[in-house]
Motif scaffolding. Sequence first.
Motif, PDB file in Angstrom:
ATOM      1  N   UNK A  64      -8.599  10.538   4.991  1.00 25.66           N
ATOM      2  CA  UNK A  64      -9.224   9.506   4.169  1.00 25.66           C
ATOM      3  C   UNK A  64      -9.529  10.047   2.772  1.00 25.66           C
ATOM      4  N   UNK A  65     -10.003  11.269   2.684  1.00 25.27           N
ATOM      5  CA  UNK A  65     -10.264  11.871   1.381  1.00 25.27           C
ATOM      6  C   UNK A  65      -8.976  11.980   0.563  1.00 25.27           C
ATOM      7  N   UNK A  66      -7.879  12.351   1.214  1.00 22.52           N
ATOM      8  CA  UNK A  66      -6.601  12.439   0.521  1.00 22.52           C
ATOM      9  C   UNK A  66      -6.150  11.095  -0.025  1.00 22.52           C
ATOM     10  N   UNK A  67      -6.326  10.033   0.767  1.00 18.75           N
ATOM     11  CA  UNK A  67      -5.995   8.682   0.308  1.00 18.75           C
ATOM     12  C   UNK A  67      -6.882   8.286  -0.865  1.00 18.75           C
ATOM     13  N   UNK A  73      -6.206   8.672  -8.627  1.00 15.52           N
ATOM     14  CA  UNK A  73      -5.214   8.998  -9.646  1.00 15.52           C
ATOM     15  C   UNK A  73      -4.399   7.788 -10.069  1.00 15.52           C
ATOM     16  N   UNK A  74      -3.989   6.958  -9.095  1.00 13.84           N
ATOM     17  CA  UNK A  74      -3.207   5.751  -9.387  1.00 13.84           C
ATOM     18  C   UNK A  74      -3.950   4.809 -10.319  1.00 13.84           C
ATOM     19  N   UNK A  76      -6.412   5.458 -12.437  1.00 15.19           N
ATOM     20  CA  UNK A  76      -7.035   6.049 -13.600  1.00 15.19           C
ATOM     21  C   UNK A  76      -8.526   6.275 -13.437  1.00 15.19           C
ATOM     22  N   UNK A  77      -8.947   6.510 -12.192  1.00 14.12           N
ATOM     23  CA  UNK A  77     -10.350   6.801 -11.941  1.00 14.12           C
ATOM     24  C   UNK A  77     -11.241   5.587 -11.792  1.00 14.12           C
ATOM     25  N   UNK A  78     -10.678   4.383 -11.726  1.00 16.60           N
ATOM     26  CA  UNK A  78     -11.521   3.206 -11.472  1.00 16.60           C
ATOM     27  C   UNK A  78     -12.057   3.226 -10.041  1.00 16.60           C
ATOM     28  N   UNK A  79     -11.399   3.965  -9.174  1.00 11.08           N
ATOM     29  CA  UNK A  79     -12.009   4.365  -7.899  1.00 11.08           C
ATOM     30  C   UNK A  79     -12.171   5.864  -7.965  1.00 11.08           C
ATOM     31  N   UNK A  80     -13.392   6.342  -7.758  1.00  9.25           N
ATOM     32  CA  UNK A  80     -13.657   7.777  -7.825  1.00  9.25           C
ATOM     33  C   UNK A  80     -14.618   8.145  -6.699  1.00  9.25           C
ATOM     34  N   UNK A 237      -5.665   1.310   2.662  1.00  8.29           N
ATOM     35  CA  UNK A 237      -5.158   1.129   1.306  1.00  8.29           C
ATOM     36  C   UNK A 237      -5.689  -0.198   0.711  1.00  8.29           C
ATOM     37  N   UNK A 238      -5.730  -1.263   1.487  1.00 10.11           N
ATOM     38  CA  UNK A 238      -6.248  -2.535   0.977  1.00 10.11           C
ATOM     39  C   UNK A 238      -7.713  -2.413   0.584  1.00 10.11           C
ATOM     40  N   UNK A 239      -8.488  -1.724   1.402  1.00  6.93           N
ATOM     41  CA  UNK A 239      -9.925  -1.550   1.161  1.00  6.93           C
ATOM     42  C   UNK A 239     -10.173  -0.823  -0.156  1.00  6.93           C
ATOM     43  N   UNK A 240      -9.523   0.305  -0.348  1.00  9.57           N
ATOM     44  CA  UNK A 240      -9.775   1.117  -1.535  1.00  9.57           C
ATOM     45  C   UNK A 240      -9.229   0.448  -2.798  1.00  9.57           C
ATOM     46  N   UNK A 241      -8.088  -0.240  -2.692  1.00 18.53           N
ATOM     47  CA  UNK A 241      -7.555  -0.927  -3.859  1.00 18.53           C
ATOM     48  C   UNK A 241      -8.439  -2.099  -4.275  1.00 18.53           C
ATOM     49  N   UNK A 242      -8.976  -2.836  -3.309  1.00 18.72           N
ATOM     50  CA  UNK A 242      -9.873  -3.946  -3.640  1.00 18.72           C
ATOM     51  C   UNK A 242     -11.095  -3.437  -4.386  1.00 18.72           C
ATOM     52  N   UNK A 243     -11.640  -2.308  -3.935  1.00 16.87           N
ATOM     53  CA  UNK A 243     -12.789  -1.714  -4.618  1.00 16.87           C
ATOM     54  C   UNK A 243     -12.430  -1.309  -6.044  1.00 16.87           C
ATOM     55  N   UNK A 244     -11.283  -0.649  -6.213  1.00 18.00           N
ATOM     56  CA  UNK A 244     -10.866  -0.179  -7.534  1.00 18.00           C
ATOM     57  C   UNK A 244     -10.633  -1.337  -8.496  1.00 18.00           C
ATOM     58  N   UNK A 245      -9.961  -2.378  -8.030  1.00 18.89           N
ATOM     59  CA  UNK A 245      -9.661  -3.514  -8.903  1.00 18.89           C
ATOM     60  C   UNK A 245     -10.930  -4.265  -9.285  1.00 18.89           C
TER      61      UNK A 245
END
Length: 288
Positions: A64-67, A73-74, A76-80, A237-245
């Motif tokens: 999970x940490x690796x994902x 990185x994808x 630009x740090x909007x998810x950190x 992947x859906x969870x983390x991308x939703x948070x980042x966006x």
Amino acid sequence: MAFGSSWRITAASGDLLGVHRVVQGVIADIDMQMSPYIAQSDISKFNAARTTEWQQMPHALCTVAGEALEVAGMTGGHFDPTVGPLVSRLGFGPITGGAGSYTGIEVAADRLRKSSVDLTLDLCGIAKGFALDRIVEAMRARGMRNALVDVGGEVRTLGQNPEGRPWTVAIADPTSTALLRAWTIVAPGPLALATSGHAANGVTGRVSASHIIDPQTGAPASPMLRSVSVLAPTAMRADVLATALCAAGPVDGVEMARRLDIPALFIIGSTAQPVEVMTAGFRDHVVS
């Protein structure tokens, strides 16, 4: 109950009692690895350790940490995943520590390392999705072929609805103070569906401060982006991308989804005049 929310499985048949035990086991296991609210969890021990040496960690936590680091990185740090102390200072979350960046975390198959003893790791924006993936894998292993699985609003489906049609899921209207008002209905098919928004923290109607923090600005995300729903091959992947966006906001978030070809639904604007923006192939899954 699970991860400060709840889980639910809908199915016409199968060993639901056995599945219930499996689900509770998955939740307990992930909590003991990734919950910053549990002092003896693996992630809490990593955060508290005053060392920059490699620390042995469970394989799942490292996955999970690796994902999380890949998506950081994808986007630009909007998810950190090192933003926990800032989230805490703004009134949300239990993590304390120093400022830093995801670039200060290294991960291997069963080890983690941080570049500063004050650096911390927060996987709350992704662990729930990973749990959902684990639960679906366990259900398949038990022979369940048709079910809808919901963990805190993140959804995956197996097979078909008992009526013989595809499973359909309502995306809540984030501008409504009424319960169970749908914005739209989608059929996720084999994809996972995750939604991120301010209402997920118990906030409805007018929002003055979000619990979602944009690491790029150090401030709560713009409430003008009411919610983001994302379709992806895995719930993690859906969870983390939703948070980042959602953290990126109504302009940068939409641009990022288009640039990265992410199927997403953005609901933007005031309660009186909200609008929707769909990116990539999200519209192909809309039923009504």
